[in-house]
Design a protein around this motif. Structure first.
Motif, short mmCIF file in Angstrom:
data_model
loop_
_atom_site.label_atom_id
_atom_site.label_comp_id
_atom_site.label_asym_id
_atom_site.label_seq_id
_atom_site.Cartn_x
_atom_site.Cartn_y
_atom_site.Cartn_z
N ASN A 298 0.80 -1.22 0.00
CA ASN A 298 0.00 0.00 0.00
C ASN A 298 0.84 1.28 0.00
N ILE A 299 2.15 1.16 -0.20
CA ILE A 299 3.06 2.28 0.05
C ILE A 299 2.96 3.37 -1.01
N ARG A 300 2.34 3.08 -2.14
CA ARG A 300 2.22 4.09 -3.19
C ARG A 300 0.84 4.75 -3.19
N GLY A 301 0.07 4.55 -2.12
CA GLY A 301 -1.22 5.21 -2.01
C GLY A 301 -2.35 4.43 -2.64
N LYS A 302 -2.08 3.20 -3.06
CA LYS A 302 -3.09 2.32 -3.61
C LYS A 302 -2.62 0.89 -3.39
N ARG A 303 -3.57 -0.03 -3.39
CA ARG A 303 -3.22 -1.44 -3.22
C ARG A 303 -2.59 -1.93 -4.52
N GLN A 304 -1.35 -2.41 -4.43
CA GLN A 304 -0.59 -2.72 -5.64
C GLN A 304 0.40 -3.85 -5.36
N ALA A 305 0.59 -4.70 -6.36
CA ALA A 305 1.61 -5.74 -6.24
C ALA A 305 2.97 -5.11 -5.99
N PHE A 306 3.83 -5.83 -5.30
CA PHE A 306 5.16 -5.32 -4.95
C PHE A 306 6.20 -6.36 -5.31
N THR A 307 7.46 -5.95 -5.24
CA THR A 307 8.59 -6.83 -5.50
C THR A 307 9.36 -7.06 -4.21
N VAL A 308 9.75 -8.29 -3.97
CA VAL A 308 10.70 -8.57 -2.89
C VAL A 308 12.09 -8.51 -3.53
N GLY A 309 12.77 -7.39 -3.31
CA GLY A 309 14.03 -7.13 -3.99
C GLY A 309 15.17 -8.00 -3.52
N GLU A 310 15.14 -8.39 -2.27
CA GLU A 310 16.13 -9.32 -1.73
C GLU A 310 15.45 -10.17 -0.67
N THR A 311 15.72 -11.45 -0.70
CA THR A 311 15.39 -12.32 0.41
C THR A 311 16.46 -13.40 0.48
N GLY A 312 16.67 -13.94 1.65
CA GLY A 312 17.74 -14.91 1.82
C GLY A 312 17.42 -16.25 1.17
N ALA A 313 18.46 -16.93 0.74
CA ALA A 313 18.31 -18.27 0.18
C ALA A 313 18.67 -19.32 1.23
N TRP A 314 18.35 -19.00 2.47
CA TRP A 314 18.70 -19.89 3.58
C TRP A 314 17.76 -19.61 4.75
N ASN A 315 17.74 -20.51 5.70
CA ASN A 315 16.96 -20.32 6.92
C ASN A 315 17.93 -20.14 8.08
N PRO A 316 17.94 -18.97 8.74
CA PRO A 316 18.88 -18.78 9.85
C PRO A 316 18.57 -19.64 11.06
N VAL A 317 17.34 -20.22 11.11
CA VAL A 317 16.99 -21.11 12.22
C VAL A 317 17.26 -22.54 11.76
N THR A 318 18.49 -23.00 11.90
CA THR A 318 18.89 -24.28 11.33
C THR A 318 18.85 -25.43 12.34
N ALA A 331 8.40 -18.35 0.10
CA ALA A 331 8.11 -17.83 -1.23
C ALA A 331 6.61 -17.83 -1.48
N TRP A 332 5.93 -18.91 -1.11
CA TRP A 332 4.47 -18.94 -1.25
C TRP A 332 3.83 -17.87 -0.38
N ASP A 333 4.38 -17.65 0.79
CA ASP A 333 3.86 -16.64 1.71
C ASP A 333 3.93 -15.24 1.09
N ALA A 334 5.09 -14.92 0.51
CA ALA A 334 5.24 -13.62 -0.14
C ALA A 334 4.28 -13.49 -1.32
N PHE A 335 4.16 -14.54 -2.10
CA PHE A 335 3.25 -14.54 -3.24
C PHE A 335 1.81 -14.33 -2.77
N ALA A 336 1.42 -15.01 -1.72
CA ALA A 336 0.05 -14.87 -1.20
C ALA A 336 -0.21 -13.45 -0.72
N HIS A 337 0.81 -12.76 -0.24
CA HIS A 337 0.65 -11.38 0.23
C HIS A 337 0.64 -10.36 -0.90
N GLY A 338 0.94 -10.79 -2.12
CA GLY A 338 0.87 -9.88 -3.25
C GLY A 338 2.18 -9.62 -3.95
N ALA A 339 3.22 -10.42 -3.67
CA ALA A 339 4.50 -10.23 -4.34
C ALA A 339 4.38 -10.63 -5.81
#
Length: 663
Positions: A298-318, A331-339
């Protein structure tokens, strides 16, 4: 990407680009073809490139070398891999700082910060701005006809304070004084706004103002907002150059800031084509990531798809079994939120360990477990997107409002309670299956709130008069409001108001507040951890009975004095025992203290029932979220998740998609 002229429109989208950050300049040229082959084999169809490559693009002052990137863009395009090309101004070359020391930031002592890292240049430096414009112009001219480029990223994680702190050079101080003179007009107005009378702090001239010596919180916040504007100006300078060369290019930047801002996202993104947020995922901070996405949607003043510009390729909780599997559900979580696009950081681990966390490929370059899981995830989401094109971002009938000034003030107060208030409110909603739109106050118009059944104000210490009017009108039209303490107790300069709180809203909530106190100064709140934890022995939190259950009050409490409100719950312990804790006046609810998870669950249960919003049981760290006709169930944990109301048991690290006919 998509664009819309309607300020309140939702946009339909599917996952377009699965990509990664690639730094080919750091690896032997002989390896490039193999990297492209492995990317294509994994299903990666986009890379983010160039952000730290200024030293190779301009190895000597005024001498430019783009042949490697021309070659790479051609080869990537031949293999069906698009490019998000970056301006490289986050990491200027050594020759610049050596030859032009005035381009380097100065710390509070007047000493230059060290270079050889990034973000070390002064945003006010005319020479740096000249070089920034020139490299942007040269890149734009060189790549103007490239078919590989799908968009541009300005700089990298534009930040005014991160790593080296603010610049305090004479040039920045002079620009700041000019800014203050234009804003306040007279020193008398400045002294009134800044409460200069206390501690003999009155200025007699704008020339006396030196941000290096600021001790007062609101003064620091003023300088921070000024710096944010400088970096926005720098970004827009690059944007305008790119648009002039090729008007069809779409332009973004990648941001990591949120409710405690550095460069304010609600300031920079309305002037760009789409939002891109860097999300450093981990199950210990997953609640924040969900709130982060709800904000950037919602950061551009309207509901709009967004990009996840960086996310880790690992889980820090190993320590969890099969912990890498969570990469898929994230990845599914981000997609479900509108990525709409998702870029992993990074393709291959850094040779010198500059950023030492794991990547898609290890140092050896041989594919391993992360490569396999990401490849599988890409195939799944791409196949799903092909079957369900044009899914809209999640819609919501609940809005959470956020305020940039409150973020700056609490940041310099060293108080993370506001940051936590936003995340905890959203987390409490998520655990009922409700997903809010998180909206910046700066972009709210008189029509914005009418789309929602419930508006939440989580510890917002400053509200513009216009927004107060909008809230009154919203309530008159039948909307419900929940506010959590500290509401509008400051003015636009960060001073506490000389009247009862909440200013301009006392009649709305049917109460007024004069007294407040801290109750748990020793709580172990950390900036990037949001879950319940064992509190320190010296903690002074307050356990109370709340709506028939046990709950805990956190960090702060107020003593409301009822005027026309109805008392739903009194304090049952502590200094304010017997005073109102939770009140309601004609659909406007007021919570006088932050609460833990159990307490907020009771508040949300009550509010959602009042609003007629269905609620569901959702296990912690899991999601039940709807995009269009698809309902997503996501389990981000190592245990089986039970969605009781839907009769669904979801295995660890699993995602279920369910098509529904009615929305």
């Amino acid at each position: 990407m998509h664009s819309s002229n309607s300020p309140d429109s939702s946009e339909e989208t599917s996952m377009k680009y699965f990509g990664c950050a690639w730094y080919p300049e750091a690896w032997p040229r002989e390896r490039w073809a193999e990297d492209i082959r492995l990317m294509k084999e994994a299903g990666i169809n986009a890379v983010r490139m160039g952000e730290f490559n200024w030293g190779r693009f301009e190895p000597q002052e005024g001498k430019f070398e783009f042949s490697d990137y021309r070659h790479l863009l051609e080869k990537l395009h031949e293999n069906g891999i698009a490019v998000l090309l970056c301006t490289p101004t986050a990491a200027p070359p050594k020759w610049m700082s050596s030859r032009y020391p005035e381009t380097i930031k100065s710390d509070k002592t007047g000493q230059p910060v060290y270079d050889g890292n990034r973000r070390h240049c002064c945003p006010s430096s005319p020479k740096f701005r000249e070089f920034s414009r020139r490299i942007t112009e040269k890149m734009a001219e060189t790549f103007r006809d490239s078919h590989a480029i799908f968009a541009w990223q300005l700089d990298n994680e534009i930040a005014a304070e991160a790593e080296h702190g603010f610049c305090f050079c004479d040039g920045c101080a002079k620009r700041f004084r000019t800014h203050l003179e234009m804003k306040y007009r007279t020193v008398k107005n400045l002294n009134a706004a800044w409460n200069g009378a206390f501690w003999s702090g009155d200025f007699t001239s704008f020339d006396e103002i030196d941000p290096r010596n600021f001790k007062r919180i609101s003064w620091k916040a003023e300088y921070a907002q000024f710096m944010s504007s400088l970096y926005t100006e720098l970004a827009y300078e690059q944007r305008d150059i790119l648009r002039q060369v090729n008007p069809s290019w779409e332009i973004t930047t990648n941001s990591w800031t949120s409710f405690l801002p550095d460069v304010a996202p609600d300031e920079i993104y309305p002037g760009l084509d789409f939002a891109s947020c860097d999300t450093y995922l981990g199950n210990d901070s997953l609640e924040f990531s969900h709130s982060f996405w709800d904000y950037y949607r919602n950061i551009r003043g309207k509901r709009q798809a967004f990009t996840v510009g960086e996310t880790g390729a690992w889980n820090p909780v190993t320590t969890q079994k099969d912990a890498y599997q969570v990469l898929r559900t994230w990845a599914w979580d981000a997609f479900a939120h509108g990525a709409e696009n998702l870029f992993y950081f990074r393709w291959r681990q850094s040779l010198m360990g500059e950023e030492s966390h794991p990547s898609i490929l290890p140092w050896s370059g041989n594919p391993g477990e992360a490569y396999g899981i990401i490849s599988r995830t890409i195939r799944e989401i791409r196949a799903f997107s092909g079957q369900h094109p044009g899914l809209p971002p999640p819609e919501s009938n609940v809005a959470i409002l956020t305020d940039r000034l409150t973020g700056f003030i609490t940041k310099y107060r060293g108080d993370y309670s506001y940051f936590h208030a936003v995340v905890r409110m959203n987390q409490a909603l998520n655990e009922t299956g409700v997903h809010a739109d998180i909206l910046p106050l700066s972009l709210i118009t008189e029509h914005t709130l009418s789309a929602y059944k419930l508006v939440i104000l989580p510890q917002i210490e400053y509200l513009p008069d216009a927004v107060c009017r909008f809230l009154h009108e919203y309530r008159r039209n039948g909307g419900k409001i929940l506010a959590q303490c500290r509401l509008n107790r400051m003015d636009e300069f960060g001073k506490y108001r000389m009247e009862s709180a909440p200013a301009n809203l006392q009649k709305l909530f049917g109460l007024h507040i004069d007294e407040s106190c801290n109750i748990c100064k020793g709580v172990d709140f950390r900036e990037f951890e949001y879950n319940e934890r064992t509190l320190p022995e010296n903690n002074r939190s307050l356990d109370v009975e709340f709506m028939g259950k046990q709950a805990r009050l956190l960090s702060f409490m107020e003593k409301p004095i009822p005027d026309t409100c109805r008392i739903l719950q009194e304090y049952t312990a502590g200094l304010y025992q017997g005073a109102p804790l939770f009140t309601e006046h004609d659909g406007a609810f007021y919570l006088a203290a932050p609460m833990n998870r159990e307490g907020l669950a009771l508040v949300m249960r009550h509010l959602l029932k009042q609003c007629g919003i269905p609620r569901f049981h959702v296990p912690p760290k899991c999601q039940r979220i709807q995009r269009g006709t698809i309902l997503f169930y996501i389990n981000n944990t190592a245990d089986t998740a039970v969605f009781e109301d839907d009769g669904i048991k979801l295995p660890p690290y699993e995602c279920l998609r369910k098509e529904i006919r009615e929305r």
